[in-house]
Design a protein around this motif. Structure first.
Motif, PDB file in Angstrom:
ATOM      1  N   LYS A  15       1.151   5.574   0.606  1.00  0.00           N
ATOM      2  CA  LYS A  15       0.093   6.323   1.448  1.00  0.00           C
ATOM      3  C   LYS A  15       0.758   8.280   0.638  1.00  0.00           C
ATOM      4  O   LYS A  15       2.388   8.193   0.736  1.00  0.00           O
ATOM      5  CB  LYS A  15       0.473   6.812   2.622  1.00  0.00           C
ATOM      6  CG  LYS A  15       0.284   8.077   3.517  1.00  0.00           C
ATOM      7  CD  LYS A  15       0.349   7.993   4.901  1.00  0.00           C
ATOM      8  CE  LYS A  15       1.129   8.518   5.295  1.00  0.00           C
ATOM      9  NZ  LYS A  15       2.146   9.259   5.478  1.00  0.00           N
ATOM     10  N   TRP A  53       0.873  -1.067   0.062  1.00  0.00           N
ATOM     11  CA  TRP A  53      -0.188  -0.306  -0.009  1.00  0.00           C
ATOM     12  C   TRP A  53       0.927   1.525  -0.114  1.00  0.00           C
ATOM     13  O   TRP A  53       2.333   1.015   0.197  1.00  0.00           O
ATOM     14  CB  TRP A  53      -1.000  -0.392   1.374  1.00  0.00           C
ATOM     15  CG  TRP A  53      -1.868  -0.453   1.347  1.00  0.00           C
ATOM     16  CD1 TRP A  53      -1.507  -2.509   0.814  1.00  0.00           C
ATOM     17  CD2 TRP A  53      -3.203  -0.789   1.177  1.00  0.00           C
ATOM     18  NE1 TRP A  53      -2.722  -3.102   1.449  1.00  0.00           N
ATOM     19  CE2 TRP A  53      -4.336  -2.786   1.417  1.00  0.00           C
ATOM     20  CE3 TRP A  53      -3.831   0.269   1.209  1.00  0.00           C
ATOM     21  CZ2 TRP A  53      -5.419  -2.449   1.361  1.00  0.00           C
ATOM     22  CZ3 TRP A  53      -5.133   0.052   1.181  1.00  0.00           C
ATOM     23  CH2 TRP A  53      -5.876  -1.091   1.012  1.00  0.00           C
ATOM     24  N   GLN A  66      -5.222   3.141   7.183  1.00  0.00           N
ATOM     25  CA  GLN A  66      -6.790   3.426   6.551  1.00  0.00           C
ATOM     26  C   GLN A  66      -6.141   4.795   5.712  1.00  0.00           C
ATOM     27  O   GLN A  66      -7.536   5.325   4.415  1.00  0.00           O
ATOM     28  CB  GLN A  66      -7.249   4.387   8.188  1.00  0.00           C
ATOM     29  CG  GLN A  66      -8.024   3.260   8.611  1.00  0.00           C
ATOM     30  CD  GLN A  66      -8.973   3.382  10.027  1.00  0.00           C
ATOM     31  OE1 GLN A  66      -8.469   5.071  10.369  1.00  0.00           O
ATOM     32  NE2 GLN A  66      -8.817   3.098  10.709  1.00  0.00           N
ATOM     33  N   ARG A  67      -5.444   5.512   5.298  1.00  0.00           N
ATOM     34  CA  ARG A  67      -5.322   6.302   4.376  1.00  0.00           C
ATOM     35  C   ARG A  67      -4.598   6.363   3.098  1.00  0.00           C
ATOM     36  O   ARG A  67      -4.507   7.024   1.926  1.00  0.00           O
ATOM     37  CB  ARG A  67      -4.468   8.041   5.207  1.00  0.00           C
ATOM     38  CG  ARG A  67      -5.144   8.578   6.061  1.00  0.00           C
ATOM     39  CD  ARG A  67      -4.073   9.128   6.365  1.00  0.00           C
ATOM     40  NE  ARG A  67      -5.022  11.308   6.698  1.00  0.00           N
ATOM     41  CZ  ARG A  67      -4.293  11.760   7.583  1.00  0.00           C
ATOM     42  NH1 ARG A  67      -2.997  11.913   7.706  1.00  0.00           N
ATOM     43  NH2 ARG A  67      -5.045  12.893   7.861  1.00  0.00           N
ATOM     44  N   SER A  77      -3.833   3.751   0.032  1.00  0.00           N
ATOM     45  CA  SER A  77      -3.894   3.211  -0.854  1.00  0.00           C
ATOM     46  C   SER A  77      -3.283   2.250  -0.861  1.00  0.00           C
ATOM     47  O   SER A  77      -1.871   2.057  -1.893  1.00  0.00           O
ATOM     48  CB  SER A  77      -4.836   3.749  -2.176  1.00  0.00           C
ATOM     49  OG  SER A  77      -3.731   4.482  -2.751  1.00  0.00           O
ATOM     50  N   PRO A  78      -4.136   0.852  -2.503  1.00  0.00           N
ATOM     51  CA  PRO A  78      -3.796  -0.164  -2.948  1.00  0.00           C
ATOM     52  C   PRO A  78      -2.451  -0.102  -4.173  1.00  0.00           C
ATOM     53  O   PRO A  78      -3.097   1.216  -4.733  1.00  0.00           O
ATOM     54  CB  PRO A  78      -4.506  -1.585  -3.332  1.00  0.00           C
ATOM     55  CG  PRO A  78      -5.062  -0.625  -2.595  1.00  0.00           C
ATOM     56  CD  PRO A  78      -5.533   0.391  -2.612  1.00  0.00           C
TER      57      PRO A  78
END
Length: 76
Positions: free
Chosen positions: A13, A11, A71-72, A74-75
């Motif tokens: 950020k 992921w 939580q912020r 993305s894949p």
């Protein structure tokens, strides 16, 4: 990312640009510093590491920060 021949989800950020954090933590122990578990870190680089044993509050803070970042993210 590949770990032992298997794909591991990665992921990203994009809030702080080039910020990198590699701080393993587990229950009561936190490890921090520049050491990044690579061949170069082990054999060539000048690295540092600090291990905080029985540091429940600190480990909980790192866990909370990780959850916020996750939580912020993305894949890839």
């Amino acid at each position: 990312m590949i770990d032992g021949g298997r794909m591991v989800p990665a992921w990203i950020k994009r809030i702080f640009g080039g910020c990198r954090s590699g701080t393993p933590f587990c229950d009561q122990t936190v490890q921090t510093g520049s050491f990044n578990y690579s061949f170069s870190a082990k054999s060539k680089n000048t690295e540092n590491v600090v291990v905080l044993w029985n540091a429940v509050d600190t480990a909980n803070r790192f866990a909370a920060q990780f959850q916020e970042i996750w939580q912020r993210a993305s894949p890839l």
